[in-house]
Design a protein around this motif. Structure first.
Motif, PDB file in Angstrom:
ATOM      1  N   ALA A   1      76.859  13.093 -49.030  1.00  0.00           N
ATOM      2  CA  ALA A   1      78.110  12.340 -49.088  1.00  0.00           C
ATOM      3  C   ALA A   1      78.558  12.188 -50.539  1.00  0.00           C
ATOM      4  O   ALA A   1      77.780  12.316 -51.473  1.00  0.00           O
ATOM      5  CB  ALA A   1      77.940  10.968 -48.444  1.00  0.00           C
ATOM      6  N   LEU A   2      79.842  11.896 -50.690  1.00  0.00           N
ATOM      7  CA  LEU A   2      80.419  11.667 -52.013  1.00  0.00           C
ATOM      8  C   LEU A   2      81.103  10.306 -51.983  1.00  0.00           C
ATOM      9  O   LEU A   2      82.053  10.086 -51.232  1.00  0.00           O
ATOM     10  CB  LEU A   2      81.423  12.770 -52.352  1.00  0.00           C
ATOM     11  CG  LEU A   2      82.109  12.669 -53.711  1.00  0.00           C
ATOM     12  CD1 LEU A   2      81.081  12.809 -54.826  1.00  0.00           C
ATOM     13  CD2 LEU A   2      83.175  13.747 -53.847  1.00  0.00           C
ATOM     14  N   ARG A   3      80.602   9.399 -52.790  1.00  0.00           N
ATOM     15  CA  ARG A   3      81.156   8.039 -52.836  1.00  0.00           C
ATOM     16  C   ARG A   3      82.298   8.008 -53.842  1.00  0.00           C
ATOM     17  O   ARG A   3      82.113   8.310 -55.018  1.00  0.00           O
ATOM     18  CB  ARG A   3      80.048   7.069 -53.247  1.00  0.00           C
ATOM     19  CG  ARG A   3      80.464   5.624 -53.358  1.00  0.00           C
ATOM     20  CD  ARG A   3      79.220   4.750 -53.488  1.00  0.00           C
ATOM     21  NE  ARG A   3      79.555   3.393 -53.848  1.00  0.00           N
ATOM     22  CZ  ARG A   3      79.471   2.901 -55.075  1.00  0.00           C
ATOM     23  NH1 ARG A   3      79.045   3.688 -56.065  1.00  0.00           N
ATOM     24  NH2 ARG A   3      79.786   1.650 -55.324  1.00  0.00           N
ATOM     25  N   VAL A   4      83.477   7.647 -53.368  1.00  0.00           N
ATOM     26  CA  VAL A   4      84.669   7.631 -54.213  1.00  0.00           C
ATOM     27  C   VAL A   4      85.034   6.177 -54.519  1.00  0.00           C
ATOM     28  O   VAL A   4      85.189   5.352 -53.611  1.00  0.00           O
ATOM     29  CB  VAL A   4      85.851   8.345 -53.529  1.00  0.00           C
ATOM     30  CG1 VAL A   4      87.086   8.330 -54.425  1.00  0.00           C
ATOM     31  CG2 VAL A   4      85.467   9.773 -53.172  1.00  0.00           C
ATOM     32  N   VAL A   5      85.172   5.873 -55.813  1.00  0.00           N
ATOM     33  CA  VAL A   5      85.454   4.509 -56.272  1.00  0.00           C
ATOM     34  C   VAL A   5      86.676   4.536 -57.180  1.00  0.00           C
ATOM     35  O   VAL A   5      86.777   5.390 -58.073  1.00  0.00           O
ATOM     36  CB  VAL A   5      84.247   3.924 -57.040  1.00  0.00           C
ATOM     37  CG1 VAL A   5      84.550   2.515 -57.520  1.00  0.00           C
ATOM     38  CG2 VAL A   5      83.007   3.930 -56.160  1.00  0.00           C
ATOM     39  N   ASP A   6      87.611   3.597 -56.949  1.00  0.00           N
ATOM     40  CA  ASP A   6      88.789   3.473 -57.821  1.00  0.00           C
ATOM     41  C   ASP A   6      88.429   2.701 -59.092  1.00  0.00           C
ATOM     42  O   ASP A   6      87.607   1.780 -59.060  1.00  0.00           O
ATOM     43  CB  ASP A   6      89.911   2.701 -57.120  1.00  0.00           C
ATOM     44  CG  ASP A   6      90.458   3.476 -55.936  1.00  0.00           C
ATOM     45  OD1 ASP A   6      90.045   4.638 -55.756  1.00  0.00           O
ATOM     46  OD2 ASP A   6      91.273   2.918 -55.192  1.00  0.00           O
ATOM     47  N   SER A   7      89.079   3.085 -60.176  1.00  0.00           N
ATOM     48  CA  SER A   7      88.927   2.328 -61.419  1.00  0.00           C
ATOM     49  C   SER A   7      90.227   2.411 -62.219  1.00  0.00           C
ATOM     50  O   SER A   7      90.611   3.499 -62.673  1.00  0.00           O
ATOM     51  CB  SER A   7      87.778   2.874 -62.260  1.00  0.00           C
ATOM     52  OG  SER A   7      87.732   2.221 -63.515  1.00  0.00           O
ATOM     53  N   PRO A   8      90.904   1.279 -62.410  1.00  0.00           N
ATOM     54  CA  PRO A   8      92.130   1.284 -63.222  1.00  0.00           C
ATOM     55  C   PRO A   8      91.866   1.672 -64.671  1.00  0.00           C
ATOM     56  O   PRO A   8      92.790   2.038 -65.394  1.00  0.00           O
ATOM     57  CB  PRO A   8      92.623  -0.176 -63.126  1.00  0.00           C
ATOM     58  CG  PRO A   8      91.903  -0.769 -61.954  1.00  0.00           C
ATOM     59  CD  PRO A   8      90.599  -0.053 -61.864  1.00  0.00           C
ATOM     60  N   ALA A   9      90.592   1.587 -65.097  1.00  0.00           N
ATOM     61  CA  ALA A   9      90.272   1.939 -66.475  1.00  0.00           C
ATOM     62  C   ALA A   9      90.479   3.418 -66.751  1.00  0.00           C
ATOM     63  O   ALA A   9      90.649   3.812 -67.909  1.00  0.00           O
ATOM     64  CB  ALA A   9      88.823   1.549 -66.792  1.00  0.00           C
ATOM     65  N   LEU A  10      90.442   4.229 -65.718  1.00  0.00           N
ATOM     66  CA  LEU A  10      90.674   5.668 -65.883  1.00  0.00           C
ATOM     67  C   LEU A  10      92.150   5.967 -65.718  1.00  0.00           C
ATOM     68  O   LEU A  10      92.773   5.557 -64.743  1.00  0.00           O
ATOM     69  CB  LEU A  10      89.871   6.468 -64.850  1.00  0.00           C
ATOM     70  CG  LEU A  10      88.378   6.673 -65.107  1.00  0.00           C
ATOM     71  CD1 LEU A  10      87.777   7.533 -64.010  1.00  0.00           C
ATOM     72  CD2 LEU A  10      88.138   7.326 -66.463  1.00  0.00           C
ATOM     73  N   GLY A  11      92.683   6.690 -66.674  1.00  0.00           N
ATOM     74  CA  GLY A  11      94.067   7.119 -66.539  1.00  0.00           C
ATOM     75  C   GLY A  11      94.200   8.223 -65.505  1.00  0.00           C
ATOM     76  O   GLY A  11      93.238   8.945 -65.199  1.00  0.00           O
ATOM     77  N   ALA A  12      95.384   8.354 -64.954  1.00  0.00           N
ATOM     78  CA  ALA A  12      95.626   9.416 -63.971  1.00  0.00           C
ATOM     79  C   ALA A  12      95.392  10.776 -64.618  1.00  0.00           C
ATOM     80  O   ALA A  12      95.722  10.993 -65.782  1.00  0.00           O
ATOM     81  CB  ALA A  12      97.064   9.317 -63.449  1.00  0.00           C
ATOM     82  N   GLY A  13      94.795  11.657 -63.843  1.00  0.00           N
ATOM     83  CA  GLY A  13      94.572  13.006 -64.345  1.00  0.00           C
ATOM     84  C   GLY A  13      93.132  13.294 -64.723  1.00  0.00           C
ATOM     85  O   GLY A  13      92.793  14.423 -65.083  1.00  0.00           O
ATOM     86  N   LEU A  14      92.244  12.262 -64.641  1.00  0.00           N
ATOM     87  CA  LEU A  14      90.844  12.469 -65.013  1.00  0.00           C
ATOM     88  C   LEU A  14      89.952  11.669 -64.080  1.00  0.00           C
ATOM     89  O   LEU A  14      90.241  10.506 -63.770  1.00  0.00           O
ATOM     90  CB  LEU A  14      90.602  12.018 -66.455  1.00  0.00           C
ATOM     91  CG  LEU A  14      89.153  12.054 -66.941  1.00  0.00           C
ATOM     92  CD1 LEU A  14      88.662  13.495 -67.058  1.00  0.00           C
ATOM     93  CD2 LEU A  14      89.005  11.331 -68.270  1.00  0.00           C
ATOM     94  N   ALA A  15      88.857  12.287 -63.618  1.00  0.00           N
ATOM     95  CA  ALA A  15      87.875  11.601 -62.785  1.00  0.00           C
ATOM     96  C   ALA A  15      86.492  11.846 -63.354  1.00  0.00           C
ATOM     97  O   ALA A  15      86.216  12.907 -63.924  1.00  0.00           O
ATOM     98  CB  ALA A  15      87.944  12.104 -61.344  1.00  0.00           C
ATOM     99  N   LEU A  16      85.615  10.840 -63.215  1.00  0.00           N
ATOM    100  CA  LEU A  16      84.230  10.936 -63.677  1.00  0.00           C
ATOM    101  C   LEU A  16      83.310  10.954 -62.463  1.00  0.00           C
ATOM    102  O   LEU A  16      83.436  10.120 -61.562  1.00  0.00           O
ATOM    103  CB  LEU A  16      83.862   9.739 -64.559  1.00  0.00           C
ATOM    104  CG  LEU A  16      84.483   9.660 -65.952  1.00  0.00           C
ATOM    105  CD1 LEU A  16      84.005   8.387 -66.650  1.00  0.00           C
ATOM    106  CD2 LEU A  16      84.114  10.872 -66.772  1.00  0.00           C
ATOM    107  N   LEU A  17      82.355  11.876 -62.467  1.00  0.00           N
ATOM    108  CA  LEU A  17      81.414  11.985 -61.355  1.00  0.00           C
ATOM    109  C   LEU A  17      80.001  11.791 -61.890  1.00  0.00           C
ATOM    110  O   LEU A  17      79.522  12.566 -62.718  1.00  0.00           O
ATOM    111  CB  LEU A  17      81.549  13.347 -60.664  1.00  0.00           C
ATOM    112  CG  LEU A  17      80.988  13.457 -59.246  1.00  0.00           C
ATOM    113  CD1 LEU A  17      81.566  14.697 -58.549  1.00  0.00           C
ATOM    114  CD2 LEU A  17      79.477  13.556 -59.217  1.00  0.00           C
ATOM    115  N   ASP A  18      79.341  10.736 -61.415  1.00  0.00           N
ATOM    116  CA  ASP A  18      77.951  10.452 -61.795  1.00  0.00           C
ATOM    117  C   ASP A  18      77.045  11.277 -60.891  1.00  0.00           C
ATOM    118  O   ASP A  18      76.914  11.006 -59.686  1.00  0.00           O
ATOM    119  CB  ASP A  18      77.687   8.951 -61.628  1.00  0.00           C
ATOM    120  CG  ASP A  18      76.266   8.578 -62.006  1.00  0.00           C
ATOM    121  OD1 ASP A  18      75.652   9.311 -62.798  1.00  0.00           O
ATOM    122  OD2 ASP A  18      75.773   7.555 -61.494  1.00  0.00           O
ATOM    123  N   ALA A  19      76.388  12.295 -61.446  1.00  0.00           N
ATOM    124  CA  ALA A  19      75.602  13.246 -60.652  1.00  0.00           C
ATOM    125  C   ALA A  19      74.133  12.848 -60.615  1.00  0.00           C
ATOM    126  O   ALA A  19      73.637  12.144 -61.499  1.00  0.00           O
ATOM    127  CB  ALA A  19      75.729  14.640 -61.246  1.00  0.00           C
TER     128      ALA A  19
END
Length: 610
Positions: A123-141
């Motif tokens: 599974a892939l857990r998706v979490v929102d964060s307003p600290a991230l600007g649109a256009g970039l996502a961080l994935l903790d592997a």
């Protein structure tokens, strides 16, 4: 066909197992196939379909490097789960901007991972964060060196799906070999890369950073952007790092999120490197497929040789007189005895012919001789088929790829394969009866001639046909003692009587036709029997031409390589060669700022970070 179509043509033949046989480095070949398929599905195809999609940065590294703590610190929220237990990251966490949530909740990225629950394996857990600007996502592997195999494989899959690697190591473990294997992979594929040296003690910041930069250069990664995070005294393992420690990384990531041109450059570099890597990876995979095909050809050749040997056994059985033993011999012996048969042939052919006519018209029912001959031929077929099956099974047991294939079948099924099939008796019976009818048709056809009609009638079609059947097996090879006289007499007698009815040339022609028809029928049975082995191959064998198809697809990708446009740029612009140190310096040309750890660090009382 465009570049996307060329990639899709490469993907199609990868849907099935290409390395079913344990030949060469089959396990490594299977791993290569999984990696290539995964990168096509998780990165190349989705990214090429949407070049302007948000950029995915995967935070990866070794066990205990501090990945989850770094992610939490960068976004200013507890989105990932740090801790002292290993492995910590069991379910990958994808942190996205609320504006990009819909994109990442769909199957645009990592389509094989469920977003439904986010709590179980795969599974892939998706979490929102307003600290991230649109256009970039961080994935903790997960950890690349996790003790859990599934975690290691998932970590490799996620890194292969990334536009950007944010690779985390520590002052204590930066020289470990496992991380460098991944970093060299990034170099080979021109993946956009930044390295974070985490948990660096104050006195070690400068020498370790310098040595890490040296190792990067030695491994072909000179100029790679390097961030240093000083060691911090944290109240517990779930605490976040001071803002100042991660500010250089956060500033850089924020710049990426806000600068479409920079995001495009990162995507372009990684996508270009991944495409270029196919020029080596796909031909190598095709060569491995050819090794499999050669093994399949070898196994198929063993089966062909075994059943050719079975056919040779049957031919020998027709020649060596063995069919004139047993019941057939007994029927002849009942009539002619074991006396002076040869003298009778020379002086009393007419008398013997009368006896034969009587034999076929009532003294001994013709059906008994016909049945005896039928049973003898059936037994000969079964023996030949059993011998062929045994040889084929033995050949597979010693051939490359054969033992593994037999193991997959299981002991019971393999044992069945080493014997003639259970229904061969019925099929052989039908084949022999068909042959006997064919022989009778030959006699009828020859008896239709006016010159032979009366002579055939004197014996009857069945009687003449049975004589012709006996003539097919006319030989004394393999017989000894008194059997020679009996069998020899049988053969010669049938031959003389046939010649008296049809003439020398006609007998030779009829015998040859009857023998060849029987051989063709038996050959058909042998092919059916060998088909049991070939079916086992066909059920797992890659389609013919797979290797050639992979090479052709790789060539199509090379032919269309220049079609890749920059996101938001002129789609007709030619793609430049990937730059090896695309992330080596700040866009402004200055080095990234470094936090002076000696000015801010106190005693090492922090908890261990994941």
């Amino acid at each position: 066909m465009d570049l996307l179509g060329a990639l899709e043509s490469l993907r199609r033949p990868l849907d099935r197992e290409l390395f079913p046989l344990a030949v060469g480095e089959a396990e490594a070949d299977r791993r290569t196939l999984r990696e290539l398929t995964g990168q096509l599905d998780d990165y190349l195809l989705p990214r090429l379909r949407a070049l302007d999609a948000p950029l995915l940065a995967v935070v990866g590294g070794s066990t205990g490097a501090g990945k989850s703590t770094l992610v939490n610190s960068l976004v200013g929220a507890d989105v990932a789960e740090p801790g002292v237990l290993r492995p910590t990251t069991l379910v990958p966490t994808l942190v996205v901007s609320p504006a990009d949530r819909a994109w990442f909740l769909g199957q645009n990225v990592l389509p094989g991972l469920s977003r439904a629950t986010g709590g179980g394996p795969g599974a892939l857990r998706v979490v929102d964060s307003p600290a991230l600007g649109a256009g970039l996502a961080l994935l903790d592997a997960p950890d690349i060196d996790s003790v859990v195999t599934a975690n290691r494989e998932l970590a490799a899959q996620l890194l292969a799906a990334a536009d950007l690697w944010l690779f985390v190591t520590t002052a204590a473990r930066y020289a470990d070999e496992v991380p460098w294997g991944f970093l060299r992979s990034a170099r080979e594929r021109s993946t956009a890369l930044a390295v974070v040296l985490d948990r660096a003690p104050p006195e070690a910041v400068e020498p370790v950073s310098r040595d890490l930069a040296r190792l990067l250069a030695e491994n072909g990664l000179e100029g790679t952007r390097l961030f240093t995070v000083p060691e911090a005294a944290l109240p517990d393992e779930k605490a976040r790092l001071p803002v100042a420690y991660v500010e250089p990384i956060a500033t850089w990531l924020t710049g990426l999120a806000s600068d479409a041109a920079e995001r495009s450059r990162v995507v372009r570099q990684t996508l270009s490197g991944a495409l270029d890597s196919l020029a080596v990876r796909v031909p190598s995979l095709a060569g491995a497929v050819e090794r499999q095909q050669a093994a399949f050809d070898g196994l198929r050749s063993i089966v062909a040789g075994a059943y050719a040997g079975g056919m040779a056994d049957f031919d020998e059985g027709m020649r060596d007189g063995s069919l004139l033993r047993g019941e057939v011999l007994a029927r002849w012996q009942d009539f002619i005895g074991t006396g002076d048969l040869m003298r009778s042939l020379e002086s009393r052919v007419g008398w013997l012919r009368d006896r034969i006519v009587g034999f076929f018209t009532g003294r001994v029912p013709e059906v008994q001789l016909r049945d005896a001959l039928e049973s003898g031929v059936e037994a000969l077929i079964r023996g030949a088929a059993d011998g062929a099956a045994e040889r084929a099974l033995e050949g597979w047991s010693a051939a490359p790829g054969g033992p593994g294939l037999l193991d997959r079948l299981g002991a019971v099924e393999s044992a069945r394969l080493g014997r003639a099939s259970a229904d061969l008796g019925k099929r052989a019976e039908a084949a022999v009866r068909g042959w006997q009818e064919y022989v009778l048709d030959l006699v009828r056809e020859e008896g239709a001639e006016r010159r032979t009609a009366a002579r055939v009638a004197s014996f009857g079609v069945n009687g003449a046909g049975l004589l012709l059947m006996l003539a097919v097996f006319a030989s004394t090879g393999g017989l000894t003692g008194i059997e020679v006289g009996i069998a020899g007499g049988t053969s010669v007698l049938s031959q003389k009587l046939l010649e008296a009815v049809f003439g020398d040339q006609a007998v030779r022609t009829l015998t040859a036709r009857a023998r060849e028809d029987l051989r063709e029928r038996v050959r058909g049975l042998m092919e059916e029997e060998s088909g049991r082995f070939l079916t086992q191959l066909e059920s797992v064998e890659p389609p013919r031409g797979t290797a050639e198809g992979l090479r052709a697809a790789a060539q199509r990708i090379r032919d269309h390589r220049a079609e890749l446009p920059a996101a938001g740029a002129d789609p007709t612009a030619e793609l430049p060669a990937p730059h090896p140190d695309a992330l080596g310096t700040d866009p402004s040309g200055t080095e990234p700022p470094t936090v002076p750890g000696s000015d801010v660090l106190g005693p090492d009382t922090r908890g261990e970070r994941s």
